[in-house]
Motif scaffolding. Structure first.
Motif, PDB file in Angstrom:
ATOM      1  N   THR A 271      25.700  -6.247 -57.628  1.00 12.81           N
ATOM      2  CA  THR A 271      24.824  -5.303 -56.929  1.00 12.81           C
ATOM      3  C   THR A 271      24.112  -5.965 -55.766  1.00 12.81           C
ATOM      4  OG1 THR A 271      24.513  -4.002 -58.940  1.00 12.81           O
ATOM      5  CG2 THR A 271      22.858  -3.746 -57.207  1.00 12.81           C
ATOM      6  N   VAL A 272      23.608  -7.172 -55.961  1.00 16.23           N
ATOM      7  CA  VAL A 272      22.934  -7.909 -54.880  1.00 16.23           C
ATOM      8  C   VAL A 272      23.904  -8.164 -53.732  1.00 16.23           C
ATOM      9  CG1 VAL A 272      21.895 -10.137 -54.253  1.00 16.23           C
ATOM     10  CG2 VAL A 272      21.171  -8.977 -56.334  1.00 16.23           C
ATOM     11  N   VAL A 273      25.100  -8.627 -54.055  1.00 16.71           N
ATOM     12  CA  VAL A 273      26.091  -8.937 -53.017  1.00 16.71           C
ATOM     13  C   VAL A 273      26.454  -7.677 -52.229  1.00 16.71           C
ATOM     14  CG1 VAL A 273      28.488  -9.653 -52.624  1.00 16.71           C
ATOM     15  CG2 VAL A 273      27.029 -10.985 -54.159  1.00 16.71           C
ATOM     16  N   LEU A 274      26.872  -6.641 -52.926  1.00 22.72           N
ATOM     17  CA  LEU A 274      27.321  -5.426 -52.240  1.00 22.72           C
ATOM     18  C   LEU A 274      26.189  -4.722 -51.499  1.00 22.72           C
ATOM     19  CD1 LEU A 274      29.819  -3.955 -54.850  1.00 22.72           C
ATOM     20  CD2 LEU A 274      30.345  -5.123 -52.695  1.00 22.72           C
ATOM     21  N   SER A 275      25.018  -4.634 -52.114  1.00 24.04           N
ATOM     22  CA  SER A 275      23.915  -3.922 -51.454  1.00 24.04           C
ATOM     23  C   SER A 275      23.446  -4.658 -50.207  1.00 24.04           C
ATOM     24  CB  SER A 275      22.760  -3.664 -52.414  1.00 24.04           C
ATOM     25  OG  SER A 275      22.169  -4.872 -52.840  1.00 24.04           O
ATOM     26  N   ASN A 276      23.411  -5.974 -50.233  1.00 22.87           N
ATOM     27  CA  ASN A 276      23.025  -6.725 -49.039  1.00 22.87           C
ATOM     28  C   ASN A 276      24.054  -6.583 -47.928  1.00 22.87           C
ATOM     29  OD1 ASN A 276      20.439  -8.344 -49.179  1.00 22.87           O
ATOM     30  ND2 ASN A 276      21.324  -8.796 -51.174  1.00 22.87           N
ATOM     31  N   LEU A 277      25.330  -6.717 -48.271  1.00 22.47           N
ATOM     32  CA  LEU A 277      26.373  -6.598 -47.258  1.00 22.47           C
ATOM     33  C   LEU A 277      26.376  -5.201 -46.635  1.00 22.47           C
ATOM     34  CD1 LEU A 277      29.374  -8.471 -48.922  1.00 22.47           C
ATOM     35  CD2 LEU A 277      27.829  -9.313 -47.138  1.00 22.47           C
ATOM     36  N   LEU A 278      26.279  -4.182 -47.476  1.00 24.95           N
ATOM     37  CA  LEU A 278      26.320  -2.812 -46.965  1.00 24.95           C
ATOM     38  C   LEU A 278      25.053  -2.446 -46.196  1.00 24.95           C
ATOM     39  CD1 LEU A 278      28.037  -1.014 -49.962  1.00 24.95           C
ATOM     40  CD2 LEU A 278      29.053  -1.754 -47.813  1.00 24.95           C
ATOM     41  N   ASN A 279      23.909  -2.868 -46.688  1.00 27.98           N
ATOM     42  CA  ASN A 279      22.661  -2.596 -45.974  1.00 27.98           C
ATOM     43  C   ASN A 279      22.674  -3.247 -44.592  1.00 27.98           C
ATOM     44  OD1 ASN A 279      19.924  -1.565 -45.793  1.00 27.98           O
ATOM     45  ND2 ASN A 279      19.301  -3.712 -45.941  1.00 27.98           N
ATOM     46  N   ASN A 280      23.102  -4.504 -44.524  1.00 26.23           N
ATOM     47  CA  ASN A 280      23.184  -5.188 -43.229  1.00 26.23           C
ATOM     48  C   ASN A 280      24.163  -4.480 -42.296  1.00 26.23           C
ATOM     49  OD1 ASN A 280      21.393  -7.128 -44.096  1.00 26.23           O
ATOM     50  ND2 ASN A 280      22.942  -8.712 -44.412  1.00 26.23           N
ATOM     51  N   ALA A 281      25.313  -4.081 -42.839  1.00 26.44           N
ATOM     52  CA  ALA A 281      26.322  -3.418 -42.014  1.00 26.44           C
ATOM     53  C   ALA A 281      25.816  -2.081 -41.481  1.00 26.44           C
ATOM     54  CB  ALA A 281      27.600  -3.219 -42.822  1.00 26.44           C
ATOM     55  N   ILE A 282      25.183  -1.310 -42.330  1.00 29.01           N
ATOM     56  CA  ILE A 282      24.667   0.001 -41.917  1.00 29.01           C
ATOM     57  C   ILE A 282      23.591  -0.162 -40.858  1.00 29.01           C
ATOM     58  CG2 ILE A 282      23.314   2.000 -42.692  1.00 29.01           C
ATOM     59  CD1 ILE A 282      24.876   1.673 -45.410  1.00 29.01           C
ATOM     60  N   GLU A 283      22.666  -1.085 -41.081  1.00 32.38           N
ATOM     61  CA  GLU A 283      21.578  -1.293 -40.116  1.00 32.38           C
ATOM     62  C   GLU A 283      22.108  -1.781 -38.767  1.00 32.38           C
ATOM     63  OE1 GLU A 283      17.201  -3.419 -39.829  1.00 32.38           O
ATOM     64  OE2 GLU A 283      18.290  -3.435 -41.722  1.00 32.38           O
ATOM     65  N   ALA A 284      23.028  -2.749 -38.789  1.00 34.91           N
ATOM     66  CA  ALA A 284      23.562  -3.282 -37.532  1.00 34.91           C
ATOM     67  C   ALA A 284      24.405  -2.240 -36.799  1.00 34.91           C
ATOM     68  CB  ALA A 284      24.390  -4.541 -37.801  1.00 34.91           C
ATOM     69  N   ALA A 285      25.257  -1.549 -37.522  1.00 33.16           N
ATOM     70  CA  ALA A 285      26.131  -0.560 -36.886  1.00 33.16           C
ATOM     71  C   ALA A 285      25.333   0.604 -36.310  1.00 33.16           C
ATOM     72  CB  ALA A 285      27.166  -0.050 -37.875  1.00 33.16           C
ATOM     73  N   SER A 286      24.264   0.981 -36.971  1.00 38.97           N
ATOM     74  CA  SER A 286      23.461   2.099 -36.476  1.00 38.97           C
ATOM     75  C   SER A 286      22.802   1.779 -35.136  1.00 38.97           C
ATOM     76  CB  SER A 286      22.403   2.507 -37.497  1.00 38.97           C
ATOM     77  OG  SER A 286      21.387   1.527 -37.591  1.00 38.97           O
ATOM     78  N   LYS A 287      22.616   0.497 -34.865  1.00 38.19           N
ATOM     79  CA  LYS A 287      21.988   0.074 -33.605  1.00 38.19           C
ATOM     80  C   LYS A 287      23.009  -0.281 -32.524  1.00 38.19           C
ATOM     81  CE  LYS A 287      17.938  -1.679 -35.978  1.00 38.19           C
ATOM     82  NZ  LYS A 287      17.165  -2.861 -36.361  1.00 38.19           N
ATOM     83  N   SER A 288      24.289  -0.227 -32.863  1.00 37.55           N
ATOM     84  CA  SER A 288      25.322  -0.583 -31.883  1.00 37.55           C
ATOM     85  C   SER A 288      25.931   0.681 -31.274  1.00 37.55           C
ATOM     86  CB  SER A 288      26.407  -1.432 -32.542  1.00 37.55           C
ATOM     87  OG  SER A 288      27.200  -0.657 -33.403  1.00 37.55           O
ATOM     88  N   GLU A 289      26.629   0.490 -30.185  1.00 38.22           N
ATOM     89  CA  GLU A 289      27.266   1.633 -29.520  1.00 38.22           C
ATOM     90  C   GLU A 289      28.435   2.185 -30.325  1.00 38.22           C
ATOM     91  OE1 GLU A 289      28.135   1.703 -25.341  1.00 38.22           O
ATOM     92  OE2 GLU A 289      26.618   0.156 -24.983  1.00 38.22           O
ATOM     93  N   LYS A 290      29.265   1.300 -30.895  1.00 37.34           N
ATOM     94  CA  LYS A 290      30.486   1.733 -31.585  1.00 37.34           C
ATOM     95  C   LYS A 290      30.236   2.422 -32.926  1.00 37.34           C
ATOM     96  CE  LYS A 290      34.105  -1.365 -30.006  1.00 37.34           C
ATOM     97  NZ  LYS A 290      35.042  -2.394 -30.435  1.00 37.34           N
ATOM     98  N   LYS A 291      29.279   1.918 -33.690  1.00 35.36           N
ATOM     99  CA  LYS A 291      28.961   2.435 -35.023  1.00 35.36           C
ATOM    100  C   LYS A 291      30.178   2.396 -35.968  1.00 35.36           C
ATOM    101  CE  LYS A 291      25.130   5.148 -33.296  1.00 35.36           C
ATOM    102  NZ  LYS A 291      24.543   3.965 -32.782  1.00 35.36           N
ATOM    103  N   VAL A 292      30.676   1.193 -36.188  1.00 31.62           N
ATOM    104  CA  VAL A 292      31.854   0.980 -37.025  1.00 31.62           C
ATOM    105  C   VAL A 292      31.474   0.173 -38.260  1.00 31.62           C
ATOM    106  CG1 VAL A 292      34.090  -0.197 -37.141  1.00 31.62           C
ATOM    107  CG2 VAL A 292      33.430   1.013 -35.065  1.00 31.62           C
ATOM    108  N   ILE A 293      31.942   0.636 -39.425  1.00 34.96           N
ATOM    109  CA  ILE A 293      31.812  -0.129 -40.670  1.00 34.96           C
ATOM    110  C   ILE A 293      33.135   0.000 -41.416  1.00 34.96           C
ATOM    111  CG2 ILE A 293      30.675  -0.351 -42.913  1.00 34.96           C
ATOM    112  CD1 ILE A 293      28.175   0.879 -41.649  1.00 34.96           C
ATOM    113  N   GLU A 294      33.673  -1.130 -41.851  1.00 37.13           N
ATOM    114  CA  GLU A 294      34.890  -1.139 -42.663  1.00 37.13           C
ATOM    115  C   GLU A 294      34.630  -1.987 -43.901  1.00 37.13           C
ATOM    116  OE1 GLU A 294      38.268  -2.406 -40.417  1.00 37.13           O
ATOM    117  OE2 GLU A 294      37.980  -0.856 -38.892  1.00 37.13           O
TER     118      GLU A 294
END
Length: 106
Positions: A9-32
């Motif tokens: 849970t710690v691993v997945l939640s940190n990776l996904l939270n970081n990805a969502i936050e970073a992508a939301s601030k970028s132009e492309k908004k890509v998460i895979e």
């Protein structure tokens, strides 16, 4: 998978939270996101678009208190790295153009 439920849970939640936050601030908004079991190893890979990261920052990104998001942050990838290394796994991070990639092998 060798991680217990709380560690996973710690691993997945940190990776996904970081990805969502970073992508939301970028132009492309890509998460895979991908997971697989390959040649005796569990693989977790999260890639996302970024706007404020450089290749020179990637080496420091898993150090405690390193954050591109402001003060009082910078524990997520540090915790992920410690959990993965506890099980003799590897965390590889890379930046290609404006896509940040975290690849975990356990």
């Amino acid at each position: 998978m060798p991680l217990d439920d709380s560690e996973l849970t710690v691993v997945l939640s940190n990776l996904l939270n970081n990805a969502i936050e970073a992508a939301s601030k970028s132009e492309k908004k890509v998460i895979e996101i991908s997971t697989e079991y390959y040649e005796g190893k569990y693989i977790i890979e999260v890639s996302n678009s970024v706007d404020n990261l450089t290749k020179s920052m990637v080496a420091d990104i898993s150090k405690i208190r390193f954050s591109t998001k402001g003060t009082g942050r910078g524990y997520g990838l540090y915790n992920v790295k410690n959990i993965v290394e506890k099980y003799k796994g590897k965390v590889n991070m890379s930046l290609e153009e404006d896509i940040f990639n975290v690849l975990i092998e356990i």
